[in-house]
Design a protein around this motif. Sequence first.
Motif, mmCIF file in Angstrom:
data_model
loop_
_atom_site.group_PDB
_atom_site.id
_atom_site.type_symbol
_atom_site.label_atom_id
_atom_site.label_comp_id
_atom_site.label_asym_id
_atom_site.label_seq_id
_atom_site.Cartn_x
_atom_site.Cartn_y
_atom_site.Cartn_z
ATOM 1 N N ASP B 16 40.972 34.268 35.701
ATOM 2 C CA ASP B 16 40.524 33.598 34.415
ATOM 3 C C ASP B 16 40.906 31.932 34.428
ATOM 4 N N ILE B 18 39.350 30.011 36.601
ATOM 5 C CA ILE B 18 38.111 29.430 37.131
ATOM 6 C C ILE B 18 37.510 28.644 35.806
ATOM 7 N N THR B 19 36.498 27.703 35.958
ATOM 8 C CA THR B 19 36.019 27.259 34.987
ATOM 9 C C THR B 19 34.810 28.102 34.128
ATOM 10 N N VAL B 20 34.512 28.058 33.025
ATOM 11 C CA VAL B 20 33.548 29.133 32.277
ATOM 12 C C VAL B 20 32.103 28.583 33.230
ATOM 13 N N ARG B 21 31.904 27.405 33.575
ATOM 14 C CA ARG B 21 30.667 27.040 34.439
ATOM 15 C C ARG B 21 30.676 27.713 35.727
ATOM 16 N N MET B 23 32.342 30.351 36.579
ATOM 17 C CA MET B 23 32.057 32.072 36.376
ATOM 18 C C MET B 23 30.568 32.370 36.079
ATOM 19 N N ARG B 24 29.791 31.447 35.348
ATOM 20 C CA ARG B 24 28.403 31.776 35.047
ATOM 21 C C ARG B 24 27.701 31.779 36.205
#
Lengths: 249, 249
Positions: B16, B18-21, B23-24
Amino acid sequence: MAGKVHLIGAGPGAADLITVRGMRLLQQADAVLYDALVQPEMLDYCPQAVLIPVGKRCNKASTAQRFINKMLLDAAHKYQRVVRLKGGDPMLFGRAQEELQALAQAGIACEVVPGITAALAASADAGVSLTSRGQARNVLFATARVGEGEAGSDWVRPVLAADTTVLYMGVKQAAEIAAALLAGGMRPDTPLLIVENASLPNAREWAMSLAELPQAAGWELAGPAILLVGEVYRAKQALADGLPLQRLG
Amino acid sequence: MAGKVHLIGAGPGAADLITVRGMRLLQQADAVLYDALVQPEMLDYCPQAVLIPVGKRCNKASTAQRFINKMLLDAAHKYQRVVRLKGGDPMLFGRAQEELQALAQAGIACEVVPGITAALAASADAGVSLTSRGQARNVLFATARVGEGEAGSDWVRPVLAADTTVLYMGVKQAAEIAAALLAGGMRPDTPLLIVENASLPNAREWAMSLAELPQAAGWELAGPAILLVGEVYRAKQALADGLPLQRLG
């Protein structure tokens, strides 16, 4: 019983460049204290939370910091899940130590969640690595301190010793920075980048030589900007050479 | 038509962080090429993707790098959405420049997504800021190069000039690093931290003085470790002083 505080790095600006952990903690927060550098879109993650602007930019006076410490303690006594959201990474030019100390002295639990610092976001946007085999084996993150009397040139020595340097918050003093680096012996043709609003839709990037840097002194910048200096920017600077300064990115 | 490559920083290890970007993009990827430093849990974000281990640690030979470049080009010709997932941040000791160049030469589009570098995660875990008002105005990220002949001491000068230094990948050479820094004039009582597996459940942290650092040379470490050096670690080191070296964290 006091709540718990998460000191979270919001990253460089783009809402999706916060960490997954940071986003999840925002989604669960009761109260969020946020900096002036935090983008409004970031707060869409926490519509349920009480939002408390603390209106601070990185270079404000220590009175402001004491006031923020007080607001943080008040929030921790009032809410169970408190997020302190700071632009960039909390542990790099973020004054986190003072907030951590205030919380520790009050016996309030705090955890830090790291964030993407502007230098990493700017490098990703520019497509140029801060380090590069054989060319740049180290990188210094620093702030320029001009006009601070005798101590005002202390910041130059580590910059001259490093392969790549990222200067945070220095573009307004571009003329003084260039003068100090040239006086210290840095070559006038040393390439550099200025990156404004790294990671945001209105990001801008300029490549130039150290000799050209004083031209940036009068610029009206629309957001935070960093200055990246070193041989790794030679190819970018060569593309811009001879042209009027303009956006490359 | 070739696909697009996203060069993504996986961060220090915790899934968790990693960046949200990042992950997406993993959730949408057709193929993911990942490093030996990437934790298996990170790949839970992309059960739909073809997983291609490239089995590289940061200090492998350039032959390995050329092989990775080739695998990356092959994947971009076969799949539309390719992720190259690298431990830490791609633009800091990540050899990204070589992969970016290979992709550019082949005319394949690539975007970089920054990641949390180990120094920021270790600082968050340790609760000690890399910079601190009045005490540390800059921080150097470097690698120690010992046993490389005459060039082998080049790395020392920028370390001596910086307020805080983070040495990546150096703990195995603890004795040589200590000797080089002491020979350069760094004080034997300079405080430092070793942080292993920053951000992971099995993270470990040791505080000590530079004079004690050679004791770490024989340690069997279970994962990547970094060495953080500077006055900001004085309070941690004072807590550990006089005790046998042990985990504090």
